[in-house]
Every structure is written in structure tokens, then in C-alpha cells.
Design an enzyme around this catalytic site. Structure first.
Site, PDB file in Angstrom:
ATOM      1  CE1 TYR A   1     -19.062   3.507  23.175  1.00  0.00           C
ATOM      2  CE2 TYR A   1     -17.821   4.292  21.169  1.00  0.00           C
ATOM      3  CZ  TYR A   1     -18.211   3.661  22.638  1.00  0.00           C
ATOM      4  OH  TYR A   1     -16.516   2.969  23.068  1.00  0.00           O
TER       5      TYR A   1
ATOM      6  CE  LYS B   1     -26.544  -1.181  36.826  1.00  0.00           C
ATOM      7  NZ  LYS B   1     -26.558  -1.643  37.956  1.00  0.00           N
TER       8      LYS B   1
ATOM      9  CG  ASP C   1     -24.229  -4.264  38.482  1.00  0.00           C
ATOM     10  OD1 ASP C   1     -24.508  -5.757  37.817  1.00  0.00           O
ATOM     11  OD2 ASP C   1     -24.569  -3.590  39.469  1.00  0.00           O
TER      12      ASP C   1
ATOM     13  CG  ASP D   1     -15.378   0.802  24.980  1.00  0.00           C
ATOM     14  OD1 ASP D   1     -14.131   0.181  24.092  1.00  0.00           O
ATOM     15  OD2 ASP D   1     -14.961   2.225  25.479  1.00  0.00           O
TER      16      ASP D   1
ATOM     17  CG  ASP E   1     -10.342  -1.981  27.293  1.00  0.00           C
ATOM     18  OD1 ASP E   1     -10.046  -2.072  25.425  1.00  0.00           O
ATOM     19  OD2 ASP E   1     -10.099  -0.957  27.411  1.00  0.00           O
TER      20      ASP E   1
HETATM   21  C1  IPM Z   1     -12.346   0.199  20.836  1.00  0.00           C
HETATM   22  C2  IPM Z   1     -12.037   1.633  21.166  1.00  0.00           C
HETATM   23  C3  IPM Z   1     -13.185   2.729  20.704  1.00  0.00           C
HETATM   24  C4  IPM Z   1     -14.396   2.835  20.835  1.00  0.00           C
HETATM   25  C5  IPM Z   1     -12.208   4.587  20.410  1.00  0.00           C
HETATM   26  C6  IPM Z   1     -11.337   4.333  20.093  1.00  0.00           C
HETATM   27  C7  IPM Z   1     -13.839   5.244  19.723  1.00  0.00           C
HETATM   28  O1  IPM Z   1     -11.837   1.725  22.526  1.00  0.00           O
HETATM   29  O2  IPM Z   1     -12.792  -0.371  19.828  1.00  0.00           O
HETATM   30  O3  IPM Z   1     -12.714  -0.038  21.338  1.00  0.00           O
HETATM   31  O4  IPM Z   1     -15.156   2.923  21.702  1.00  0.00           O
HETATM   32  O5  IPM Z   1     -15.457   1.910  20.180  1.00  0.00           O
HETATM   33 MN    MN Z   2     -12.666  -0.041  23.985  1.00  0.00          MN
END
Ligand code: IPM
Ligand code: MN
Length: 364
Positions: free
Chosen positions: A142, A189, A221, A245, A249
Site C-alpha cells: 500500500y 507468505k 493461501d 484486507d 472480506d
Molecule cells: C478497506 C478498504 C480500503 C483498503 C480501500 C478502500 C483503500 O478496502 O478499508 O479494507 O484497501 O484498505
Molecule cells: Mn478492504
């Protein structure tokens, strides 16, 4: 208690859900006798439209001079579909994390029993899952060097970690594990990446200071697979920015929906609280977004930044009661949910307020 909170709605459903999160904070202030002063600021697409900058100086000054931040989301489809645009809403969020030194992102994955059926994973696999992610937030690809080579056909993002960056978040993860099931799973990793080998070496070193906490390492993984195969085997998960990240999710499915997951970003000073979901332009303006992640973010804010445990628990209880009574937003509704029990964003927020009022009358 007297505190100053900045509301940073951002884009898309960010505005809709933070309105409900703020409502809950106001309710807590009046019920428990606190004085919360609110102010708002712009970030993301709206900020670009107004000032050309996704994180205007005026916003940053406000953020540096408050006690906590309740944030919504940033993003806009216009940018997703045009990778050539140089100024982007997400840059506002990344700059804010960096400028405020928010290096540790806590993402609790807790499944409310009532939502067992809302997940696409089998209830018997899910039941009892309770995971706390520590995602590193100000390093990795990032923030590493990025660019294109002159030939125009080569692009790069450098994955980079410094030892001190790993150390400080590792300490936070081990300390949290001490208050839970005393297990840390560090995800990397290291079989391929040098930055992961530094990560693993550093976590092992810090781990020695916490002999009472069990430390295990998993490759990303394999961790992605085990998360849905056996979510109960995890307690605290410690990982880098990009892996965190993606994995969080994925892990949101353990909690039934992205609409249920809150997060806390902490570090040097002020704390920032936000849903893990994005701006969701596909449902923006329809009033159907789930505000519970923002409301849970408000609960985290009270607990972590202000130390108000009782107030924070009151919110969680109100959510539990609401779910128990069968009320759902569309994202967490299942086949058994009747039409009358489906609430829109605002009605869900108001129902939580009602539960908070009743609870307060009951104790006082
Ligand atoms: C999160 C989001 C952000 C990230 C994006 C919007 C930059 O996906 O907060 O998880 O990747 O950190
Ligand atoms: Mn995210």
C-alpha cells in the site's frame, strides 16, 4: 465525560450508515450523561469534487484535533472503471491512516447467534466463531514505492516492511490475545517473500515476551482455506496490510454479511472507527444499507477510545435484542424473515435507539 467526535461520512452508503451511527452515539450521551460534541468533515469523492483533494487540509486539521473519528466509506464507480485517473477517493483514506499514525486495524469477526442462517457457510461450522484480526495498516504494498517503467508496459508496487512496524502491531496482537483465548496466528507468505520472512522472524522474537500466548504461523493461501473450513480454530490473527484486507472480506462471511463488521484503527493518538464495507454505489440512495457495522463501530469507539465499556455493551445488547426480535436489513435476511421484519437503514437505526431507551429505563 466530555469528548469531541468527528463524523466523516465519505461517499455512497457511508453517509447513510454514519447518520445512524451518530444517532446511537447521541443517544448514549443523553442516556449516560456524557457530553459529545460533533463536527463533520469531507473526504473521498465528495472532497475531490469540492476541493480537488481527497483529504483536504481543513479535514486533516479537524481530525488531528478531536478525540475520536466515526468514518463511513470512500469510493466511486467513476474511478473504478477508469484506472487512468490520477486523483482517487481511496488516496484520502490511505493518507489519513498514514498522517494519523493508524497502524493497527482491529477487525473483530463475531457471529451473532441469530445470524447463523444468514451465512453461506454451514451453521455447525460457524457456531461459536470469534476471531480478532490485527491488520497492519500503514505499510506493505500500500505504501511501498510504486510506478511504471518508461516502456509503459511494466508497473510495480514494492512490498516492504520495517522491523519496528511489525514489532509494534505484534505487541498489540499478543496483548489482546492475553485477554482472549491466548492464541495468535500470524499470517504471511514466508515461503516466497522476503518481507514475510522479516515479518515471521520479528513475530517469533516478540512472541518470546509472551510465553503464555500460543503462537502459530500460517501461509496466507492456507489461512484463506482454513478460515472457512474451521473458523473456530482461530483466536487472534496477525497479518500485513494486503493479506489482512483480503482475509477480512473473506472472514466477513463468518459474521453473515459485510454489513455486520466494524473496525477500529488505532496507533499514535486518535482512533478511527469504520465499517469494513465500502461505499456500495449499487445500493446508494435506496435506503437499504445495513447500518449495524457503523453502529458497532460506534460501540468500538466508546470502548477503545473512551474506555466506556458499559455504554459499548449496551449497544451490542440492543443489536442482539433487535436481531432476536427478528428484525433484519435485506443483506442479513433469510428465507424465514417475513416482509414486515425487513427494516430500511433508518428504521434499523431507530429500532436500536428504542432498545437502548428501554434498557436504560430498566436499569435506572
Ligand atoms: C478497506 C478498504 C480500503 C483498503 C480501500 C478502500 C483503500 O478496502 O478499508 O479494507 O484497501 O484498505
Ligand atoms: Mn478492504
Amino acid at each position: 465525560m466530555k469528548k469531541k467526535i468527528i463524523i466523516l461520512p465519505g461517499d455512497g452508503i457511508g453517509k447513510e450508515v454514519t447518520t445512524e451511527g451518530k444517532k446511537v452515539l447521541e443517544k448514549i450521551a443523553s442516556s449516560f450523561g456524557h457530553e459529545f460534541e460533533f463536527d463533520e468533515a469531507v473526504i473521498g469523492h465528495d472532497a475531490i469534487e469540492a476541493t480537488g483533494n481527497p483529504l483536504p487540509d481543513e479535514t486533516l486539521i479537524k481530525l488531528k484535533n478531536c478525540d475520536a473519528i466515526l468514518f463511513g466509506a470512500v469510493g466511486h464507480p467513476k474511478y473504478d472503471n477508469d484506472p487512468t485517473l490520477k486523483v482517487r477517493p481511496e488516496q484520502g483514506l490511505l493518507k489519513m491512516r498514514k498522517e494519523l499514525g493508524l497502524y493497527a486495524n482491529l477487525r473483530p469477526i463475531k457471529l451473532f447467534d441469530e445470524l447463523l442462517e444468514a451465512s453461506s457457510i454451514k451453521p455447525e461450522v460457524l457456531k461459536g466463531s470469534d476471531i480478532l484480526f490485527f491488520r497492519e495498516l500503514t505499510g506493505d504494498v500500500y505504501f511501498g514505492e510504486k510506478g511504471r517503467k518508461d516502456d509503459g508496459n511494466t508497473a510495480y508496487d514494492v512490498m516492504i516492511y520495517q522491523r519496528y512496524e511489525v514489532e509494534r502491531i505484534a505487541h498489540k496482537a499478543f496483548q489482546a490475545a492475553r485477554t482472549r483465548k491466548k492464541k495468535v496466528t500470524s499470517v504471511d507468505k514466508a515461503n516466497v517473500l522476503e518481507s514475510s520472512r522479516l515479518w515471521r522472524e520479528t513475530v517469533q522474537e516478540i512472541g518470546k515476551q509472551y510465553p503464555d500466548v500460543q503462537l502459530e504461523h500460517q501461509f496466507v493461501d492456507s489461512a484463506a482455506m482454513k478460515l472457512i473450513q474451521n473458523p473456530r480454530s482461530f483466536d487472534v490473527v496477525l497479518t500485513g496490510n494486503l493479506f489482512g484486507d483480503i482475509l477480512t472480506d473473506e472472514a466477513s462471511q463468518i459474521a453473515g454479511s459485510m454489513g455486520m463488521l466494524a473496525s477500529a484503527s488505532v496507533g499514535d493518538k486518535v482512533g478511527l472507527y469504520e465499517p469494513i464495507h465500502g461505499s456500495a454505489h449499487d445500493i446508494t440512495g435506496k435506503g437499504i444499507a445495513n447500518p449495524l457495522a457503523s453502529i458497532l463501530s460506534a460501540a468500538l469507539l466508546l470502548d477503545i477510545s473512551f474506555g466506556l465499556k458499559e455504554e459499548s455493551e449496551a449497544i451490542i445488547k440492543a443489536i442482539e435484542q433487535t436481531l432476536k426480535a427478528g428484525y433484519r436489513t435485506t443483506d442479513i435476511a433469510d428465507a424465514k424473515t417475513s416482509k414486515e421484519k425487513i427494516l430500511n437503514t433508518q428504521a434499523m437505526g431507530s429500532y436500536i435507539l428504542k432498545q437502548l431507551s428501554q434498557a436504560h429505563v430498566a436499569v435506572s
